[in-house]
Design an enzyme around this catalytic site. Structure first.
Site, PDB file in Angstrom:
ATOM      1  CB  CYS A  18      -0.940  -0.004   1.205  1.00 34.31           C
ATOM      2  SG  CYS A  18      -2.244  -1.245   1.084  1.00 34.31           S
ATOM      3  N   GLY A 140     -11.671 -14.235 -12.289  1.00 34.71           N
ATOM      4  CA  GLY A 140     -11.026 -12.943 -12.190  1.00 34.71           C
ATOM      5  C   GLY A 140     -10.517 -12.487 -13.531  1.00 34.71           C
ATOM      6  CG  ASP A 225      -8.912  -0.512   5.873  1.00 39.56           C
ATOM      7  OD1 ASP A 225      -9.075   0.629   5.414  1.00 39.56           O
ATOM      8  OD2 ASP A 225      -8.765  -1.524   5.160  1.00 39.56           O
TER       9      ASP A 225
END
Length: 332
Positions: A18, A140, A225
């Site tokens: 991230c 996916g 979060d």
């Protein structure tokens, strides 16, 4: 299973986890110009407050929760990367107070650099976490890309009357953090040196499911979060949406072992420095630069920051009445 790679997995990516998110200031400028799509009272949560997922009401007690998350390798182990990325994507549903129902894989792979067969290990890691979460994983999309990337698009369900939202914070509520910080600097050290940090991997692969359920069981309604924008960045978004200020007690914020020494050694992700640069105008603090960098550290698959007490997790601050026009965070 031992898998041999031509080179360390993290060497194929410029960033990691991230920490490679678009900087929050740039993201705000772009999203601020969007007017949204179809207007409807059934769109309960959209782009307006920087929440963790979109929420659309289906009927009286059901809402669908939609999110997606993917990133470049944060560790060298293929299966661990898949597990971390999947836990991180599912976290957005838990952060909204929902339960994941079904997910699909998102995979980018440098086929000319890494044998495509190795991608099976990444997908197996994602499947392991989805199974642990009781979430269906079906199909996916994959593309050939110069940098490997993996994540999930997730659909979950929640109760429209019992969601965890950024805009539901109230003055006087304590702030609970459900996972320790420091993942960004440890992942950066791992990328630079190859050192492994099993505790960090354990933290990143832990589901936020139990913390989310406990928050809802306690009647709480505000949470987010803590991921790429760090504790301070995500808290600032929550404060803005809720019309409150916040206080953080830096002395009680928990960290993964080795985080402070890694910071001292200089292993600070560029994303963490950008986070601090963005939030600094809104932070009042007598703490040193190192402490603020850790509080702004870009987390990968971090915990929940909940407005209210969650049993078994530390209270690290509280929400207070807004003193001015802009949200402020006091760090002491």
């Amino acid at each position: 299973m031992t898998v041999d790679l031509p080179a360390r997995l993290t060497s194929y990516a410029a960033g990691g986890g991230c920490a490679c998110k678009v900087p929050p200031g740039e993201l705000e400028r772009v999203l601020g110009s969007l007017t949204g799509g179809r207007a409807s009272d059934d769109l309960l949560v959209g782009v307006e407050n920087g929440d963790d997922a979109a929420v659309v009401r289906i009927d009286g007690d059901r809402a669908v929760i939609l999110t997606t998350d993917f990133f470049t390798p944060v560790v060298d182990d293929l299966r661990d990367w898949g597990r971390i990325a999947a836990a991180n994507a599912l976290s957005d549903v838990y952060a909204m107070g929902g339960e994941p129902l079904v997910a699909v894989n998102l995979l980018a792979w440098p086929r000319d650099l890494l044998p495509f067969e190795l991608a099976a290990e990444v997908l197996a890691g994602g499947a392991e976490i989805a199974d642990r979460a009781g979430c269906h994983l079906a199909g996916g999309h994959s593309i050939d890309d110069r940098e490997p990337k993996y994540g999930l698009a997730v659909t979950g369900l929640g109760n429209p009357a019992h969601l965890l939202r950024n805009d539901a914070g109230e003055e006087g509520l304590p702030l609970t953090l459900t996972k320790p910080l420091g993942l960004g600097v440890l992942n950066n050290r791992h990328k630079a040196t190859g050192e492994t940090f099993p505790e960090a991997v354990a933290v990143m692969t832990e589901l936020n499911r139990d913390a989310s359920r406990a928050a809802l069981a306690g009647g709480l309604s505000c949470a987010t979060d803590v991921t790429g924008f760090g504790l301070l960045g995500h808290l600032l978004k929550l404060c803005r949406a809720s019309g409150v200020d916040a206080e953080i007690d830096a002395a009680v914020v928990p960290y993964v072992e080795g985080a402070r020494s890694s910071l001292t050694a200089g292993f600070v992700p560029g994303g963490s420095r950008r986070n601090l640069e963005w939030v600094r105008p809104y932070v009042d603090s007598g703490c040193g630069e190192d402490e603020l960098l850790l509080l702004a550290d870009a987390q990968t698959s971090g915990g929940l920051l909940v407005a209210g007490e969650v049993p078994g997790h530390p209270v690290v601050g509280r929400l207070v009445r807004r003193a001015g026009h802009e949200a402020r965070i006091t760090v002491g």
